[in-house]
Design a protein around this motif. Structure first.
Motif, PDB file in Angstrom:
ATOM      1  N   ALA A   1      88.267  -9.823  23.630  1.00  0.00           N
ATOM      2  CA  ALA A   1      87.129  -8.909  23.752  1.00  0.00           C
ATOM      3  C   ALA A   1      87.426  -7.770  24.716  1.00  0.00           C
ATOM      4  O   ALA A   1      88.167  -7.933  25.682  1.00  0.00           O
ATOM      5  N   SER A   2      86.817  -6.628  24.435  1.00  0.00           N
ATOM      6  CA  SER A   2      86.965  -5.479  25.332  1.00  0.00           C
ATOM      7  C   SER A   2      85.628  -4.768  25.548  1.00  0.00           C
ATOM      8  O   SER A   2      85.600  -3.615  25.945  1.00  0.00           O
TER       9      SER A   2
ATOM     10  N   LYS B   1      80.720  -7.736  35.869  1.00  0.00           N
ATOM     11  CA  LYS B   1      81.439  -7.090  34.764  1.00  0.00           C
ATOM     12  C   LYS B   1      82.941  -7.255  34.996  1.00  0.00           C
ATOM     13  O   LYS B   1      83.380  -7.356  36.146  1.00  0.00           O
ATOM     14  N   VAL B   2      83.719  -7.282  33.909  1.00  0.00           N
ATOM     15  CA  VAL B   2      85.168  -7.415  34.066  1.00  0.00           C
ATOM     16  C   VAL B   2      85.944  -6.224  33.502  1.00  0.00           C
ATOM     17  O   VAL B   2      86.969  -5.853  34.058  1.00  0.00           O
ATOM     18  N   ILE B   3      85.451  -5.625  32.421  1.00  0.00           N
ATOM     19  CA  ILE B   3      86.172  -4.526  31.779  1.00  0.00           C
ATOM     20  C   ILE B   3      86.007  -3.238  32.598  1.00  0.00           C
ATOM     21  O   ILE B   3      84.941  -2.971  33.150  1.00  0.00           O
TER      22      ILE B   3
ATOM     23  N   VAL C   1      91.258  -3.650  34.232  1.00  0.00           N
ATOM     24  CA  VAL C   1      91.097  -4.600  33.124  1.00  0.00           C
ATOM     25  C   VAL C   1      90.645  -3.848  31.870  1.00  0.00           C
ATOM     26  O   VAL C   1      89.640  -3.137  31.896  1.00  0.00           O
ATOM     27  N   VAL C   2      91.429  -3.992  30.790  1.00  0.00           N
ATOM     28  CA  VAL C   2      91.094  -3.322  29.532  1.00  0.00           C
ATOM     29  C   VAL C   2      90.736  -4.319  28.420  1.00  0.00           C
ATOM     30  O   VAL C   2      90.105  -3.952  27.440  1.00  0.00           O
ATOM     31  N   LYS C   3      91.148  -5.586  28.613  1.00  0.00           N
ATOM     32  CA  LYS C   3      90.911  -6.583  27.570  1.00  0.00           C
ATOM     33  C   LYS C   3      90.830  -7.962  28.213  1.00  0.00           C
ATOM     34  O   LYS C   3      91.490  -8.233  29.212  1.00  0.00           O
ATOM     35  N   PHE C   4      90.002  -8.833  27.594  1.00  0.00           N
ATOM     36  CA  PHE C   4      89.850 -10.208  28.068  1.00  0.00           C
ATOM     37  C   PHE C   4      90.089 -11.150  26.900  1.00  0.00           C
ATOM     38  O   PHE C   4      89.600 -10.902  25.798  1.00  0.00           O
ATOM     39  N   GLU C   5      90.849 -12.206  27.141  1.00  0.00           N
ATOM     40  CA  GLU C   5      91.120 -13.193  26.099  1.00  0.00           C
ATOM     41  C   GLU C   5      90.752 -14.577  26.617  1.00  0.00           C
ATOM     42  O   GLU C   5      90.947 -14.868  27.796  1.00  0.00           O
TER      43      GLU C   5
END
Length: 146
Positions: A65-66, A76-78, A124-128
């Motif tokens: 997810a992004s 928030k992470v992105i 951070v640009v993407k989370f998996e």
């Protein structure tokens, strides 16, 4: 969209079948198979890609997810500095990360929770997130469990 460690993202829970996901989010914007015959759903509005594992009766086992709405522990992470995200995670006891570099990207992998933060230029640009594998070397499917 809340990240639920070891369980999934938002209402998406590891172990769901394709019909369970379409009942929640409707038809995906893209639906295709990868080189391993896994089924991939992509939802543009949610900025999320879902993998249903062919060898596991097409159960939902991986999410990428992004979305800027992604939240972990209320943060928030992105589009945030990885150092800030890691500081917040350390407060929750998540401190072990394996770091890999690819060109301008870096991956920060935490095996205990099977999560990856992908960064570019320290942001951070993407989370998996992937389904957890238990002591018996089997997937610990969460969907349908109470």
């Amino acid at each position: 969209m809340k990240i639920n460690l070891k369980n999934g993202i938002d209402k998406l829970i590891f172990g769901m079948k394709q019909k369970d996901v379409t009942a929640l989010y409707g038809k995906p914007d893209r639906n295709y198979k990868d080189e391993d015959d896994n089924v991939i759903f992509a939802y543009n509005t949610h900025k999320i890609r879902l993998t249903f594992y062919q060898e596991e009766e097409f159960k939902l086992g991986y999410m990428v997810a992004s979305s800027p709405d992604l939240e972990l522990f209320g943060n928030k992470v992105i589009a945030r500095k990885i150092t800030d995200v890691k500081k917040e995670l350390a407060q929750k006891g998540i401190t072990k990360f394996t770091q890999e570099e690819f060109d301008t990207f870096e991956n920060y992998f935490n095996e205990e929770n099977w999560i990856i933060f992908q960064t570019e230029y320290d942001e951070v640009v993407k989370f998996e997130i992937g389904a957890i594998i238990n002591q018996k070397d089997e997937f610990d499917w969460k969907f349908g469990k109470k």
